[in-house]
Design a protein around this motif. Sequence first.
Motif, PDB file in Angstrom:
ATOM      1  N   UNK A 155      -4.241   5.778   0.666  1.00 65.42           N
ATOM      2  CA  UNK A 155      -4.086   4.334   0.778  1.00 65.42           C
ATOM      3  C   UNK A 155      -4.683   3.701   2.011  1.00 65.42           C
ATOM      4  N   UNK A 156      -5.475   4.441   2.770  1.00 59.12           N
ATOM      5  CA  UNK A 156      -5.989   3.877   4.022  1.00 59.12           C
ATOM      6  C   UNK A 156      -7.492   3.620   3.995  1.00 59.12           C
ATOM      7  N   UNK A 157      -8.047   3.444   2.841  1.00 55.76           N
ATOM      8  CA  UNK A 157      -9.489   3.235   2.748  1.00 55.76           C
ATOM      9  C   UNK A 157      -9.863   1.763   2.588  1.00 55.76           C
ATOM     10  N   UNK A 158      -8.905   0.935   2.253  1.00 57.39           N
ATOM     11  CA  UNK A 158      -9.202  -0.445   1.875  1.00 57.39           C
ATOM     12  C   UNK A 158      -9.779  -1.282   3.014  1.00 57.39           C
ATOM     13  N   UNK A 159      -9.317  -1.077   4.216  1.00 54.25           N
ATOM     14  CA  UNK A 159      -9.817  -1.879   5.330  1.00 54.25           C
ATOM     15  C   UNK A 159     -11.302  -1.607   5.587  1.00 54.25           C
ATOM     16  N   UNK A 160     -11.650  -0.350   5.816  1.00 53.64           N
ATOM     17  CA  UNK A 160     -13.042  -0.019   6.122  1.00 53.64           C
ATOM     18  C   UNK A 160     -13.950  -0.198   4.903  1.00 53.64           C
ATOM     19  N   UNK A 161     -13.508   0.262   3.739  1.00 50.45           N
ATOM     20  CA  UNK A 161     -14.331   0.126   2.539  1.00 50.45           C
ATOM     21  C   UNK A 161     -14.470  -1.345   2.147  1.00 50.45           C
ATOM     22  N   UNK A 162     -13.414  -2.125   2.351  1.00 47.26           N
ATOM     23  CA  UNK A 162     -13.498  -3.561   2.069  1.00 47.26           C
ATOM     24  C   UNK A 162     -14.486  -4.248   2.989  1.00 47.26           C
ATOM     25  N   UNK A 163     -14.415  -3.927   4.263  1.00 50.59           N
ATOM     26  CA  UNK A 163     -15.343  -4.523   5.222  1.00 50.59           C
ATOM     27  C   UNK A 163     -16.775  -4.075   4.942  1.00 50.59           C
ATOM     28  N   UNK A 164     -16.953  -2.809   4.589  1.00 48.74           N
ATOM     29  CA  UNK A 164     -18.297  -2.319   4.258  1.00 48.74           C
ATOM     30  C   UNK A 164     -18.864  -3.089   3.066  1.00 48.74           C
ATOM     31  N   UNK A 165     -18.054  -3.325   2.065  1.00 45.07           N
ATOM     32  CA  UNK A 165     -18.511  -4.109   0.913  1.00 45.07           C
ATOM     33  C   UNK A 165     -18.891  -5.519   1.321  1.00 45.07           C
ATOM     34  N   UNK A 177       9.563   7.806   3.345  1.00 44.57           N
ATOM     35  CA  UNK A 177       9.909   7.543   4.737  1.00 44.57           C
ATOM     36  C   UNK A 177       8.780   6.819   5.423  1.00 44.57           C
ATOM     37  N   UNK A 178       8.788   6.889   6.749  1.00 44.84           N
ATOM     38  CA  UNK A 178       7.729   6.233   7.521  1.00 44.84           C
ATOM     39  C   UNK A 178       7.016   7.224   8.430  1.00 44.84           C
ATOM     40  N   UNK A 179       7.177   8.494   8.152  1.00 42.54           N
ATOM     41  CA  UNK A 179       6.571   9.528   8.978  1.00 42.54           C
ATOM     42  C   UNK A 179       5.242  10.001   8.440  1.00 42.54           C
ATOM     43  N   UNK A 180       4.849  11.157   8.931  1.00 43.07           N
ATOM     44  CA  UNK A 180       3.574  11.781   8.594  1.00 43.07           C
ATOM     45  C   UNK A 180       3.381  11.858   7.074  1.00 43.07           C
ATOM     46  N   UNK A 181       2.183  11.559   6.648  1.00 42.88           N
ATOM     47  CA  UNK A 181       1.836  11.643   5.234  1.00 42.88           C
ATOM     48  C   UNK A 181       1.980  10.343   4.483  1.00 42.88           C
ATOM     49  N   UNK A 182       2.681   9.381   5.089  1.00 46.90           N
ATOM     50  CA  UNK A 182       2.887   8.108   4.400  1.00 46.90           C
ATOM     51  C   UNK A 182       2.760   6.907   5.338  1.00 46.90           C
ATOM     52  N   UNK A 183       2.933   7.114   6.633  1.00 43.10           N
ATOM     53  CA  UNK A 183       2.977   6.017   7.598  1.00 43.10           C
ATOM     54  C   UNK A 183       1.755   5.106   7.563  1.00 43.10           C
ATOM     55  N   UNK A 184       0.579   5.676   7.531  1.00 47.84           N
ATOM     56  CA  UNK A 184      -0.643   4.865   7.575  1.00 47.84           C
ATOM     57  C   UNK A 184      -0.819   3.997   6.342  1.00 47.84           C
ATOM     58  N   UNK A 185      -0.218   4.393   5.218  1.00 46.10           N
ATOM     59  CA  UNK A 185      -0.301   3.560   4.016  1.00 46.10           C
ATOM     60  C   UNK A 185       0.252   2.169   4.314  1.00 46.10           C
ATOM     61  N   UNK A 186       1.433   2.115   4.913  1.00 49.04           N
ATOM     62  CA  UNK A 186       2.072   0.828   5.199  1.00 49.04           C
ATOM     63  C   UNK A 186       1.290   0.048   6.250  1.00 49.04           C
ATOM     64  N   UNK A 187       0.817   0.736   7.261  1.00 50.64           N
ATOM     65  CA  UNK A 187       0.010   0.100   8.301  1.00 50.64           C
ATOM     66  C   UNK A 187      -1.237  -0.542   7.688  1.00 50.64           C
ATOM     67  N   UNK A 188      -1.902   0.185   6.819  1.00 51.28           N
ATOM     68  CA  UNK A 188      -3.146  -0.314   6.238  1.00 51.28           C
ATOM     69  C   UNK A 188      -2.928  -1.407   5.203  1.00 51.28           C
ATOM     70  N   UNK A 189      -1.784  -1.437   4.550  1.00 54.65           N
ATOM     71  CA  UNK A 189      -1.529  -2.519   3.612  1.00 54.65           C
ATOM     72  C   UNK A 189      -1.471  -3.855   4.344  1.00 54.65           C
ATOM     73  N   UNK A 190      -0.851  -3.863   5.522  1.00 52.11           N
ATOM     74  CA  UNK A 190      -0.800  -5.082   6.326  1.00 52.11           C
ATOM     75  C   UNK A 190      -2.214  -5.464   6.780  1.00 52.11           C
ATOM     76  N   UNK A 191      -2.962  -4.505   7.281  1.00 53.71           N
ATOM     77  CA  UNK A 191      -4.321  -4.789   7.766  1.00 53.71           C
ATOM     78  C   UNK A 191      -5.239  -5.237   6.621  1.00 53.71           C
ATOM     79  N   UNK A 192      -5.105  -4.616   5.467  1.00 53.55           N
ATOM     80  CA  UNK A 192      -5.938  -5.000   4.319  1.00 53.55           C
ATOM     81  C   UNK A 192      -5.585  -6.408   3.854  1.00 53.55           C
TER      82      UNK A 192
END
Length: 169
Positions: free
Chosen positions: A95-105, A151-166
């Motif tokens: 789930x952490x590809x949307x920011x960079x891939x979106x900007x690249x597009x 949870x909000x730990x390893x393996x899932x944390x960046x998903x939530x971070x990137x949803x806000x950024x995206x």
Amino acid sequence: DHVDFDQDETVSVFETNIRALGGLLSAHLLAIDPRLGLMSAPYDAKGGLLTLALDLGRRLLPALQTDSGIPFGSTNLRRGVASTETPVTCTAAAGTLLLEFGLLSRLSGDPSFEAAARRAVLGIWARRSELDLLGAHINLRSGQWTQADSGIGRGIDSFFEYMLKAHML
């Protein structure tokens, strides 16, 4: 001038995306920002950094070309995803590809990157629990959580971070 992504190396899609692709895109934006006075840099809008980012993005894209939309965790920069690559990936990586891939597009005018990353996010989100919770690891072929605890730990944390950024993008 000396960067070449045509390497027979298997890389983490997550790490390569956030560090290498993100770095190239950020450096490109800094190089063309007229407030910084760098417009005379050789890496203008049609120059090296965006070209390198496009090359790297195209090399990562095969990892996202799955039936579920959920990407593989690793890919070879020259040969694509190996037939022996594990189908289990973590939610954060998927789930952490949307920011960079979106900007690249948006910078390149090629919508395929953002579309693939959006499909990955929707592939994960469609498999949330009745409580709208996500597991930490999922099998991209079966769509089954292989680690269902949330949870909000390893393996899932960046998903939530990137949803806000995206969303902000």
